[in-house]
Design a protein around this motif. Structure first.
Motif, PDB file in Angstrom:
ATOM      1  N   LEU A 293      11.801   3.962   5.143  1.00 61.94           N
ATOM      2  CA  LEU A 293      11.606   4.687   3.882  1.00 61.94           C
ATOM      3  C   LEU A 293      10.453   5.673   4.049  1.00 61.94           C
ATOM      4  CD1 LEU A 293      12.747   1.757   2.799  1.00 61.94           C
ATOM      5  CD2 LEU A 293      11.979   2.658   0.640  1.00 61.94           C
ATOM      6  N   LYS A 294      10.480   6.728   3.253  1.00 65.10           N
ATOM      7  CA  LYS A 294       9.384   7.679   3.263  1.00 65.10           C
ATOM      8  C   LYS A 294       8.304   7.165   2.305  1.00 65.10           C
ATOM      9  CE  LYS A 294       8.705  12.569   3.325  1.00 65.10           C
ATOM     10  NZ  LYS A 294       7.327  12.261   2.898  1.00 65.10           N
ATOM     11  N   SER A 295       7.025   7.267   2.718  1.00 66.60           N
ATOM     12  CA  SER A 295       5.967   6.866   1.788  1.00 66.60           C
ATOM     13  C   SER A 295       5.561   8.093   0.965  1.00 66.60           C
ATOM     14  CB  SER A 295       4.760   6.333   2.566  1.00 66.60           C
ATOM     15  OG  SER A 295       4.017   7.408   3.101  1.00 66.60           O
ATOM     16  N   ASP A 296       4.581   7.929   0.082  1.00 66.54           N
ATOM     17  CA  ASP A 296       4.104   9.073  -0.719  1.00 66.54           C
ATOM     18  C   ASP A 296       3.379  10.086   0.157  1.00 66.54           C
ATOM     19  OD1 ASP A 296       5.116   7.865  -2.905  1.00 66.54           O
ATOM     20  OD2 ASP A 296       3.218   6.950  -3.532  1.00 66.54           O
ATOM     21  N   ASN A 297       2.885   9.612   1.302  1.00 63.28           N
ATOM     22  CA  ASN A 297       2.192  10.495   2.237  1.00 63.28           C
ATOM     23  C   ASN A 297       3.239  11.184   3.120  1.00 63.28           C
ATOM     24  OD1 ASN A 297       0.911  11.267   4.788  1.00 63.28           O
ATOM     25  ND2 ASN A 297      -0.900  10.237   3.961  1.00 63.28           N
ATOM     26  N   ASP A 298       3.184  12.520   3.139  1.00 66.31           N
ATOM     27  CA  ASP A 298       4.258  13.287   3.790  1.00 66.31           C
ATOM     28  C   ASP A 298       4.495  12.946   5.253  1.00 66.31           C
ATOM     29  OD1 ASP A 298       5.172  14.602   1.663  1.00 66.31           O
ATOM     30  OD2 ASP A 298       3.893  16.390   1.937  1.00 66.31           O
TER      31      ASP A 298
ATOM     32  N   ASP B  91      14.054  -3.469  -5.372  1.00 62.81           N
ATOM     33  CA  ASP B  91      15.507  -3.326  -5.207  1.00 62.81           C
ATOM     34  C   ASP B  91      15.876  -2.193  -4.256  1.00 62.81           C
ATOM     35  OD1 ASP B  91      16.129  -5.451  -6.718  1.00 62.81           O
ATOM     36  OD2 ASP B  91      16.594  -4.327  -8.558  1.00 62.81           O
ATOM     37  N   ASP B  92      14.961  -1.221  -4.107  1.00 66.09           N
ATOM     38  CA  ASP B  92      15.258  -0.075  -3.235  1.00 66.09           C
ATOM     39  C   ASP B  92      15.220  -0.446  -1.746  1.00 66.09           C
ATOM     40  OD1 ASP B  92      15.274   1.208  -5.611  1.00 66.09           O
ATOM     41  OD2 ASP B  92      13.872   2.803  -5.053  1.00 66.09           O
ATOM     42  N   PHE B  93      14.560  -1.581  -1.415  1.00 64.87           N
ATOM     43  CA  PHE B  93      14.449  -1.882   0.020  1.00 64.87           C
ATOM     44  C   PHE B  93      14.620  -3.357   0.388  1.00 64.87           C
ATOM     45  CE2 PHE B  93      10.049  -1.858  -1.596  1.00 64.87           C
ATOM     46  CZ  PHE B  93       9.585  -3.080  -1.132  1.00 64.87           C
TER      47      PHE B  93
ATOM     48  N   VAL C 163      -8.128   0.106  -0.475  1.00 67.29           N
ATOM     49  CA  VAL C 163      -6.862  -0.551  -0.122  1.00 67.29           C
ATOM     50  C   VAL C 163      -6.293  -1.282  -1.348  1.00 67.29           C
ATOM     51  CG1 VAL C 163      -5.825  -2.382   1.279  1.00 67.29           C
ATOM     52  CG2 VAL C 163      -7.301  -0.672   2.346  1.00 67.29           C
ATOM     53  N   ASN C 164      -7.157  -1.965  -2.085  1.00 66.62           N
ATOM     54  CA  ASN C 164      -6.671  -2.682  -3.271  1.00 66.62           C
ATOM     55  C   ASN C 164      -6.087  -1.729  -4.308  1.00 66.62           C
ATOM     56  OD1 ASN C 164      -7.370  -5.085  -2.166  1.00 66.62           O
ATOM     57  ND2 ASN C 164      -9.323  -5.279  -3.244  1.00 66.62           N
ATOM     58  N   LYS C 165      -6.686  -0.547  -4.426  1.00 68.72           N
ATOM     59  CA  LYS C 165      -6.214   0.421  -5.433  1.00 68.72           C
ATOM     60  C   LYS C 165      -5.066   1.277  -4.915  1.00 68.72           C
ATOM     61  CE  LYS C 165     -10.390   1.236  -8.150  1.00 68.72           C
ATOM     62  NZ  LYS C 165     -11.518   2.161  -8.295  1.00 68.72           N
ATOM     63  N   GLY C 166      -4.791   1.196  -3.618  1.00 70.06           N
ATOM     64  CA  GLY C 166      -3.722   2.022  -3.049  1.00 70.06           C
ATOM     65  C   GLY C 166      -4.108   3.481  -2.889  1.00 70.06           C
ATOM     66  N   ILE C 167      -5.414   3.746  -2.717  1.00 71.02           N
ATOM     67  CA  ILE C 167      -5.863   5.138  -2.528  1.00 71.02           C
ATOM     68  C   ILE C 167      -6.527   5.283  -1.153  1.00 71.02           C
ATOM     69  CG2 ILE C 167      -6.171   5.636  -4.998  1.00 71.02           C
ATOM     70  CD1 ILE C 167      -9.173   4.992  -4.613  1.00 71.02           C
TER      71      ILE C 167
ATOM     72  N   TYR D  10       0.823  -1.214   0.000  1.00 75.86           N
ATOM     73  CA  TYR D  10       0.000   0.000   0.000  1.00 75.86           C
ATOM     74  C   TYR D  10       0.857   1.264   0.000  1.00 75.86           C
ATOM     75  CZ  TYR D  10      -3.664   3.333   1.085  1.00 75.86           C
ATOM     76  OH  TYR D  10      -4.521   4.396   1.031  1.00 75.86           O
ATOM     77  N   PHE D  11       1.808   1.315   0.936  1.00 74.99           N
ATOM     78  CA  PHE D  11       2.552   2.576   1.112  1.00 74.99           C
ATOM     79  C   PHE D  11       3.767   2.708   0.185  1.00 74.99           C
ATOM     80  CE2 PHE D  11       0.334   2.440   5.292  1.00 74.99           C
ATOM     81  CZ  PHE D  11      -0.304   3.676   5.201  1.00 74.99           C
ATOM     82  N   LEU D  12       4.230   1.597  -0.379  1.00 74.00           N
ATOM     83  CA  LEU D  12       5.378   1.670  -1.300  1.00 74.00           C
ATOM     84  C   LEU D  12       5.029   1.042  -2.641  1.00 74.00           C
ATOM     85  CD1 LEU D  12       8.353   0.652   1.069  1.00 74.00           C
ATOM     86  CD2 LEU D  12       7.676   2.972   0.397  1.00 74.00           C
ATOM     87  N   ARG D  13       3.807   1.336  -3.076  1.00 76.97           N
ATOM     88  CA  ARG D  13       3.281   0.719  -4.284  1.00 76.97           C
ATOM     89  C   ARG D  13       4.197   0.911  -5.498  1.00 76.97           C
ATOM     90  NH1 ARG D  13      -1.855  -0.793  -4.173  1.00 76.97           N
ATOM     91  NH2 ARG D  13      -2.854  -1.382  -6.121  1.00 76.97           N
ATOM     92  N   ASP D  14       4.758   2.101  -5.612  1.00 74.56           N
ATOM     93  CA  ASP D  14       5.550   2.410  -6.810  1.00 74.56           C
ATOM     94  C   ASP D  14       7.056   2.345  -6.582  1.00 74.56           C
ATOM     95  OD1 ASP D  14       3.182   2.881  -8.219  1.00 74.56           O
ATOM     96  OD2 ASP D  14       3.071   4.932  -7.406  1.00 74.56           O
TER      97      ASP D  14
END
Ligand SMILES: Nc1ncnc2c1ncn2[C@@H]1O[C@H](COP(=O)(O)OP(=O)(O)O)[C@@H](O)[C@H]1O
Ligand SMILES: [Mg+2]
Length: 236
Positions: free
Chosen positions: A74-79, A52-54, A214-218, A44-48
């Protein structure tokens, strides 16, 4: 800072969905820790974020002491939301840590040293190393409960686990959250259980948009977010 884990002996009861939405509805700087190899929070929080980054800096590396907590965050897309992600490595952690029962105690100390308002830990079903680590790290344990005949047994098992922690320190508080219930069922659960267990006043209904979001990551829409906000106020 409060450390909250979401736990239940049963799978598929809404732990990860509750963990995600609680993180999204709480105020302040939040760290979510994914201790479940199902990796729902990570997805959910690292969808994109490419694996390899983690992949070499996950909750497995944190819990086994191979990496510091800081290096796995890691930082998620949410600030305001940060994450220690999960990976399939967690599947082998029980065997690896079998001879190191103090590992869970170190994990709590290392999380307590971090500077967040809330740390939310998602744990796998069953009772294994990662689940126990989540319980041991916590100040509060939220357990989603449903209106079914396994509820009391599940709560009693969790209480037994927490009892074991109380030999070492002040035990975390278990709060049962009526989850995927109607309001009427949540009141019935309150009435039936509140003599022996803490049951939250807030309940979360069974709603398809929660699943879809949750499934869509929104994020869920505001009218639904309110029920998670009510719960977060109750435990803040
Ligand atoms: N409040 C809800 N309303 C409807 N469906 C839900 C809700 N919460 C979770 N679900 C769905 O229930 C299933 C199990 O949820 P999940 O959070 O993955 O449980 P767990 O982490 O305990 O295994 C998922 O398909 C999820 O989308
Ligand atoms: Mg889950």
């Amino acid at each position: 800072m409060k450390i909250i884990s979401i736990s239940s002996a049963k799978g598929g009861v809404g732990k990860s969905t509750l963990a995600i939405n609680l993180a999204l509805s709480m105020k302040g700087k939040i760290l979510v820790c994914d201790f479940d190899s199902q990796a729902s929070l990570t997805d959910y929080f690292l969808r994109d974020t490419p694996l390899d980054d983690f992949i070499n800096k996950t909750s497995y590396h944190f819990l086994t002491g191979k990496e510091s907590a800081e290096s796995c965050i890691l930082k998620s897309d949410n600030d305001s939301i940060y994450i220690i992600p999960a990976s399939l490595d967690l599947i082998k952690i029980g065997i690896e840590m079998a001879s190191d029962p103090m590992g869970v105690i170190r994990a709590r100390k290392r999380l307590q040293a971090l500077k967040y308002d809330y740390i939310i830990i998602d744990t796998p079903p069953g009772i294994g190393f990662s689940m126990r680590a989540g319980l041991y790290c916590s100040d509060i344990i939220l357990t989603p409960i449903q209106f079914d005949r396994w509820t009391v047994q599940g709560l009693s098992m969790l209480a037994e686990e927490v009892e074991a922690i109380s030999e070492a320190r002040t035990a975390p508080e278990i709060i049962a959250v009526p989850y995927m219930t109607t309001e009427k069922e949540s009141i019935q659960l309150q009435d039936a259980l509140s003599e022996s267990f803490n049951v939250s006043k807030s309940f979360i209904g069974r709603k398809l948009p929660i699943r879809t979001a949750v499934n869509k990551g929104i994020p869920v829409k505001d009218s639904i977010k309110e029920s998670f906000q009510n719960l977060s106020k109750e435990i803040a």
